[in-house]
Design a protein around this motif. Sequence first.
Motif, PDB file in Angstrom:
ATOM      1  N   PHE A   1       0.838  -1.215   0.000  1.00  7.41           N
ATOM      2  CA  PHE A   1       0.000   0.000   0.000  1.00  7.41           C
ATOM      3  C   PHE A   1       0.866   1.256   0.000  1.00  7.41           C
ATOM      4  O   PHE A   1       0.577   2.225  -0.716  1.00  7.41           O
ATOM      5  CB  PHE A   1      -0.920   0.000   1.236  1.00  7.41           C
ATOM      6  N   PHE A   2       1.952   1.192   0.761  1.00  7.53           N
ATOM      7  CA  PHE A   2       2.858   2.338   0.841  1.00  7.53           C
ATOM      8  C   PHE A   2       3.513   2.606  -0.509  1.00  7.53           C
ATOM      9  O   PHE A   2       3.575   3.748  -0.977  1.00  7.53           O
ATOM     10  CB  PHE A   2       3.922   2.073   1.909  1.00  7.53           C
ATOM     11  N   VAL A   3       3.979   1.539  -1.165  1.00  4.30           N
ATOM     12  CA  VAL A   3       4.631   1.683  -2.470  1.00  4.30           C
ATOM     13  C   VAL A   3       3.646   2.186  -3.513  1.00  4.30           C
ATOM     14  O   VAL A   3       3.956   3.078  -4.323  1.00  4.30           O
ATOM     15  CB  VAL A   3       5.247   0.337  -2.910  1.00  4.30           C
ATOM     16  N   VAL A   4       2.437   1.641  -3.499  1.00  6.48           N
ATOM     17  CA  VAL A   4       1.417   2.071  -4.462  1.00  6.48           C
ATOM     18  C   VAL A   4       1.055   3.541  -4.230  1.00  6.48           C
ATOM     19  O   VAL A   4       0.900   4.319  -5.185  1.00  6.48           O
ATOM     20  CB  VAL A   4       0.150   1.179  -4.346  1.00  6.48           C
ATOM     21  N   SER A   5       0.938   3.942  -2.957  1.00  7.77           N
ATOM     22  CA  SER A   5       0.612   5.330  -2.647  1.00  7.77           C
ATOM     23  C   SER A   5       1.705   6.274  -3.142  1.00  7.77           C
ATOM     24  O   SER A   5       1.411   7.317  -3.744  1.00  7.77           O
ATOM     25  CB  SER A   5       0.426   5.503  -1.133  1.00  7.77           C
ATOM     26  N   LEU A   6       2.967   5.906  -2.907  1.00  8.94           N
ATOM     27  CA  LEU A   6       4.073   6.737  -3.392  1.00  8.94           C
ATOM     28  C   LEU A   6       4.076   6.819  -4.917  1.00  8.94           C
ATOM     29  O   LEU A   6       4.361   7.869  -5.495  1.00  8.94           O
ATOM     30  CB  LEU A   6       5.409   6.179  -2.896  1.00  8.94           C
ATOM     31  N   SER A   7       3.766   5.694  -5.564  1.00  3.91           N
ATOM     32  CA  SER A   7       3.732   5.676  -7.028  1.00  3.91           C
ATOM     33  C   SER A   7       2.654   6.609  -7.559  1.00  3.91           C
ATOM     34  O   SER A   7       2.867   7.359  -8.526  1.00  3.91           O
ATOM     35  CB  SER A   7       3.483   4.252  -7.528  1.00  3.91           C
ATOM     36  N   ILE A   8       1.488   6.580  -6.931  1.00  2.00           N
ATOM     37  CA  ILE A   8       0.393   7.470  -7.355  1.00  2.00           C
ATOM     38  C   ILE A   8       0.784   8.923  -7.149  1.00  2.00           C
ATOM     39  O   ILE A   8       0.545   9.779  -8.014  1.00  2.00           O
ATOM     40  CB  ILE A   8      -0.897   7.119  -6.582  1.00  2.00           C
ATOM     41  N   LEU A   9       1.389   9.214  -5.987  1.00  4.61           N
ATOM     42  CA  LEU A   9       1.825  10.580  -5.727  1.00  4.61           C
ATOM     43  C   LEU A   9       2.864  11.037  -6.738  1.00  4.61           C
ATOM     44  O   LEU A   9       2.869  12.199  -7.174  1.00  4.61           O
ATOM     45  CB  LEU A   9       2.386  10.694  -4.305  1.00  4.61           C
ATOM     46  N   TRP A  10       3.755  10.118  -7.121  1.00  5.35           N
ATOM     47  CA  TRP A  10       4.781  10.448  -8.109  1.00  5.35           C
ATOM     48  C   TRP A  10       4.156  10.752  -9.465  1.00  5.35           C
ATOM     49  O   TRP A  10       4.528  11.722 -10.126  1.00  5.35           O
ATOM     50  CB  TRP A  10       5.772   9.300  -8.222  1.00  5.35           C
ATOM     51  N   VAL A  11       3.182   9.936  -9.863  1.00  2.74           N
ATOM     52  CA  VAL A  11       2.521  10.142 -11.155  1.00  2.74           C
ATOM     53  C   VAL A  11       1.741  11.457 -11.161  1.00  2.74           C
ATOM     54  O   VAL A  11       1.716  12.179 -12.156  1.00  2.74           O
ATOM     55  CB  VAL A  11       1.591   8.948 -11.473  1.00  2.74           C
ATOM     56  N   LEU A  12       1.120  11.783 -10.018  1.00  5.69           N
ATOM     57  CA  LEU A  12       0.279  12.980  -9.927  1.00  5.69           C
ATOM     58  C   LEU A  12       1.042  14.197  -9.403  1.00  5.69           C
ATOM     59  O   LEU A  12       0.417  15.192  -9.029  1.00  5.69           O
ATOM     60  CB  LEU A  12      -0.923  12.704  -9.020  1.00  5.69           C
ATOM     61  N   SER A  13       2.372  14.107  -9.357  1.00  8.49           N
ATOM     62  CA  SER A  13       3.148  15.187  -8.746  1.00  8.49           C
ATOM     63  C   SER A  13       2.921  16.522  -9.441  1.00  8.49           C
ATOM     64  O   SER A  13       2.846  17.568  -8.791  1.00  8.49           O
ATOM     65  CB  SER A  13       4.636  14.832  -8.757  1.00  8.49           C
ATOM     66  N   GLU A  14       2.806  16.512 -10.771  1.00 11.17           N
ATOM     67  CA  GLU A  14       2.590  17.756 -11.499  1.00 11.17           C
ATOM     68  C   GLU A  14       1.247  18.378 -11.127  1.00 11.17           C
ATOM     69  O   GLU A  14       1.122  19.597 -11.037  1.00 11.17           O
ATOM     70  CB  GLU A  14       2.647  17.504 -13.011  1.00 11.17           C
ATOM     71  N   VAL A  15       0.237  17.526 -10.922  1.00  8.54           N
ATOM     72  CA  VAL A  15      -1.093  18.034 -10.574  1.00  8.54           C
ATOM     73  C   VAL A  15      -1.125  18.504  -9.128  1.00  8.54           C
ATOM     74  O   VAL A  15      -1.770  19.511  -8.801  1.00  8.54           O
ATOM     75  CB  VAL A  15      -2.156  16.939 -10.804  1.00  8.54           C
ATOM     76  N   LEU A  16      -0.427  17.780  -8.240  1.00  8.15           N
ATOM     77  CA  LEU A  16      -0.485  18.086  -6.815  1.00  8.15           C
ATOM     78  C   LEU A  16       0.411  19.257  -6.421  1.00  8.15           C
ATOM     79  O   LEU A  16       0.243  19.816  -5.341  1.00  8.15           O
ATOM     80  CB  LEU A  16      -0.068  16.854  -6.007  1.00  8.15           C
ATOM     81  N   ARG A  17       1.339  19.630  -7.274  1.00  3.47           N
ATOM     82  CA  ARG A  17       2.305  20.664  -6.908  1.00  3.47           C
ATOM     83  C   ARG A  17       1.644  21.977  -6.464  1.00  3.47           C
ATOM     84  O   ARG A  17       2.017  22.531  -5.419  1.00  3.47           O
ATOM     85  CB  ARG A  17       3.258  20.917  -8.077  1.00  3.47           C
ATOM     86  N   PRO A  18       0.674  22.516  -7.218  1.00  2.93           N
ATOM     87  CA  PRO A  18       0.064  23.768  -6.746  1.00  2.93           C
ATOM     88  C   PRO A  18      -0.668  23.618  -5.422  1.00  2.93           C
ATOM     89  O   PRO A  18      -0.703  24.569  -4.621  1.00  2.93           O
ATOM     90  CB  PRO A  18      -0.909  24.138  -7.881  1.00  2.93           C
TER      91      PRO A  18
END
Length: 273
Positions: A1-18
């Motif tokens: 779950f931790f690895v999957v969560s980090l992967s999702i955050l990495w993929v969405l990093s451009e969207v989450l940055r603001p």
Amino acid sequence: FFVVSLSILWVLSEVLRPFILSMILAYCLNPIVNKIERLGIARFIAVMAVMFISASFVMLCLAWVLPRIISQIQSLILIFPDLTAALFSKINGYFPEVLNEDTISNQGVLFLKSQMGQKGVSVAKELFSYSLAVFDILVLFVVVPIVTFYLLVDWNKLLKGISSLVPKNSKVQVFGAVAEIDQVLSSFLRGQLMICTLLALFYTLGLLLVELEYAIVIGCFAGFISFIPFVGAILGAVFALWVATFQFWNEPLFIGSVLFLFLLGQFLESNFL
């Protein structure tokens, strides 16, 4: 779950940055809003006032300071080959054996001068076109202020919602640790920001009084990099002395004044700020 969560955050990093930037801004501005609210002013009005003052400060910087900084940096990039050539020419006048044609140091200087001469103009033109792409203008000026505003309005409600997720038998321990972290972290961030701003103003005004060229760029650079102990002052001093040596070669008093300014700034930072 931790690895999957980090992967999702990495993929969405451009969207989450603001949104992450908005959270940081809200965290820094929330204490000010709380102080205004304790004066009996509605939180919505307090948030509006803080956002208006912050936006006015940013717009002032963009309208007055940023164009001057960009202009000075562009000019500095263009003049860098001449600065380097003039500096080594003066050194060669006093120590001709250092820059003898056959020495490695002289060959390196000649290569640097030729490369900067060929690419200095293109670097000056393209540097800021790429730097503007670091932050999407639409995101920076539309999404971030709106998200920050709503985060500030509902900040306390968000904290209550998060606290309700903590088990009752752990609340005292968790809240105690979080409160201590919050106090230290927020104080550190505000303190560093105040020190960097004060030093940037001190160096900039001092260099302007000395009439050093590129005073705004050098002063802001030295001030805002001063969060690294000693390194900021040393880099700023080296940069300023390099320009001062070129500008005031026959006026050592001015070169000494630039050095004294940075020594005084370091003294004030270490002993008072």
